[in-house]
Write an enzyme that holds these catalytic residues in place. Structure first.
Site, mmCIF file in Angstrom:
data_model
loop_
_atom_site.group_PDB
_atom_site.id
_atom_site.type_symbol
_atom_site.label_atom_id
_atom_site.label_comp_id
_atom_site.label_asym_id
_atom_site.label_seq_id
_atom_site.Cartn_x
_atom_site.Cartn_y
_atom_site.Cartn_z
ATOM 1 N N GLY A 111 0.839 -1.382 -0.029
ATOM 2 C CA GLY A 111 0.146 -0.073 -0.016
ATOM 3 C C GLY A 111 0.905 1.255 -0.093
ATOM 4 N NE ARG A 112 -2.946 6.917 0.399
ATOM 5 C CZ ARG A 112 -4.080 6.368 0.719
ATOM 6 N NH1 ARG A 112 -3.913 5.345 1.604
ATOM 7 N NH2 ARG A 112 -5.024 6.639 0.288
ATOM 8 C CB ILE A 113 3.048 2.671 4.680
ATOM 9 C CG1 ILE A 113 2.080 3.858 5.244
ATOM 10 C CG2 ILE A 113 4.321 2.433 5.523
ATOM 11 C CD1 ILE A 113 1.350 3.652 6.576
ATOM 12 C CB SER A 142 1.119 -3.009 9.745
ATOM 13 O OG SER A 142 1.253 -4.342 10.206
ATOM 14 N NE ARG A 143 -3.863 -0.890 13.680
ATOM 15 C CZ ARG A 143 -3.400 0.372 13.501
ATOM 16 N NH1 ARG A 143 -2.023 0.608 13.416
ATOM 17 N NH2 ARG A 143 -4.233 1.233 13.289
ATOM 18 C CD GLU A 201 -0.066 -1.546 19.863
ATOM 19 O OE1 GLU A 201 -0.845 -0.467 20.206
ATOM 20 O OE2 GLU A 201 0.579 -2.159 18.816
ATOM 21 C CG HIS A 258 1.038 1.768 17.519
ATOM 22 N ND1 HIS A 258 -0.018 0.910 17.606
ATOM 23 C CD2 HIS A 258 1.300 2.468 16.522
ATOM 24 C CE1 HIS A 258 -0.582 0.980 16.470
ATOM 25 N NE2 HIS A 258 0.121 2.018 15.587
ATOM 26 C CB ALA A 305 5.361 3.950 12.959
HETATM 27 C C1 DGY Z 1 -2.179 4.692 12.277
HETATM 28 O O1 DGY Z 1 -2.539 5.575 11.871
HETATM 29 O O2 DGY Z 1 -3.003 3.760 11.903
HETATM 30 C C2 DGY Z 1 -0.950 4.178 12.995
HETATM 31 O O3 DGY Z 1 -0.998 3.032 13.520
HETATM 32 C C3 DGY Z 1 -0.912 5.205 14.075
HETATM 33 O O4 DGY Z 1 -0.599 6.438 13.561
#
Ligand code: DGY
Length: 326
Positions: free
Chosen positions: A155-157, A236-237, A266, A285, A287
């Site tokens: 995806g974008r990231i 990501s998650r 978390e 978390h 990023a």
């Molecule tokens: C999101 O935006 O989903 C990130 O995990 C936190 O910025």
């Protein structure tokens, strides 16, 4: 009369000002998320809800919030929101894509570098007074440049991480449910199957959404397919990686290192077995946590909220089909 909204955490002031100018906003000002009962008590009269990824927005909440028109989640991920349920009820959901892409990609790359070159371990050595001399065999890590980078989810990231990898002369593999030929024309990246990516990559970086299909996508079987020198990075998650399988893989040398920005659960308790290992980095978390990006996310969330309250399509809707229902 301004529409009533509930905001589950204090956001950067510019965004709070924008929200207050249009809404009658009640704001939870605690550092921790509002407890579930507090959240449920506060939604009965609201038309808009501005949430963070720590707030669960499910059918129970929506049953209480009969006047709810819009949920604006201040995150790009929205696995905390039952979007299907919201859509059924004609509640529009917004998120904050785009503005955090480069910041998150920078961070994913910094975890790749930190794990490969053992930056956090080095810092611990110095602070513990264990730095005795320059040594030819001390804290040897792995090279990032010209290594193979495997991206799960382009995806974008994921794409922004690929661009960074290109700068380091890396061979770049990616896997996804759909192949992105346009990206392949733009960048030297190769589409491969999941198993091949696991087997060939020196660095595996996770950028897929958390869904029923991606829950524990990386577990024992997947670690067995990786190189023994592999480094896993997850921004990501947390639940996409099975943490206990990861612990086993790191202890038994099935892979070399992991760097996690996200965990399951978390926050990760300080007593978690992963935190007894030297070959893992865990951060809370963060990023997307730059001043500029968090401000942009909050403003975007405010705009999504306000548009939804006006009955307009938010700039970044997750379920645009929800508005057609009404
Ligand atoms: C999101 O935006 O989903 C990130 O995990 C936190 O910025």
């Amino acid at each position: 009369m301004k529409p009533k909204v509930y905001v589950t955490r204090f956001l950067p002031k510019v965004a709070m000002d924008r929200i207050h100018s249009f809404c009658d906003a009640k704001v939870w000002e605690g550092e921790l998320p509002p407890p579930r009962d507090v959240l449920l008590q506060n939604v009965t009269e609201i038309k808009g809800l501005l949430t963070l990824l720590t707030d669960k927005v499910d059918a129970e909440l929506m049953n209480r919030a009969q006047k709810l028109k819009v949920v604006s989640n201040c995150a790009v991920g929205f696995d905390n929101v039952d979007v299907e349920e919201a859509t059924r009820r004609g509640i529009i959901v917004g998120n904050t894509p785009g503005v955090l892409t480069d910041t998150t990609a920078d961070f994913a790359f910094s975890l790749i570098m930190a794990a490969a070159r053992r930056v956090v371990e080095g810092d611990r050595v110095v602070r513990a007074g264990r730095w005795k001399t320059w040594g030819p065999m001390i804290l040897l890590g792995q090279d990032v440049h010209h290594a193979t980078l495997g991206i799960i989810g382009l995806g974008r990231i994921g794409l922004a991480v690929a661009k960074r990898g290109q700068g380091f002369g890396m061979k770049i593999l990616y896997t996804d449910v759909v192949r992105n030929k346009e990206a392949e024309n733009e960048l030297p990246i190769e589409y491969v199957g999941f198993d091949m990516l696991l087997a060939e990559s020196d660095f595996i970086t996770v950028h897929t959404n958390l869904t029923r299909e991606t829950y524990h996508l990386i577990g024992q079987k997947e670690f067995e397919k990786m190189k023994r020198t592999a480094i896993l990075v997850n921004t990501s998650r947390g639940p996409i990686v099975d943490n206990m399988a990861l612990y086993d893989a790191l202890c038994s040398g099935k892979i070399a290192y992991a760097a996690l920005d996200v965990t399951e659960p978390e926050p990760m308790p300080a007593t978690h077995p992963l935190l007894t290992l030297n070959n893992v980095i865990v951060v809370p978390h963060i990023a997307s946590a730059s001043v500029a990006t968090r401000t942009k996310m909050a403003l975007m969330a405010a705009d999504n909220l306000i548009a939804g309250l006006k009955g307009e399509m938010p700039p970044n809707p997750v379920n645009p089909e929800a508005l057609k229902i009404k």
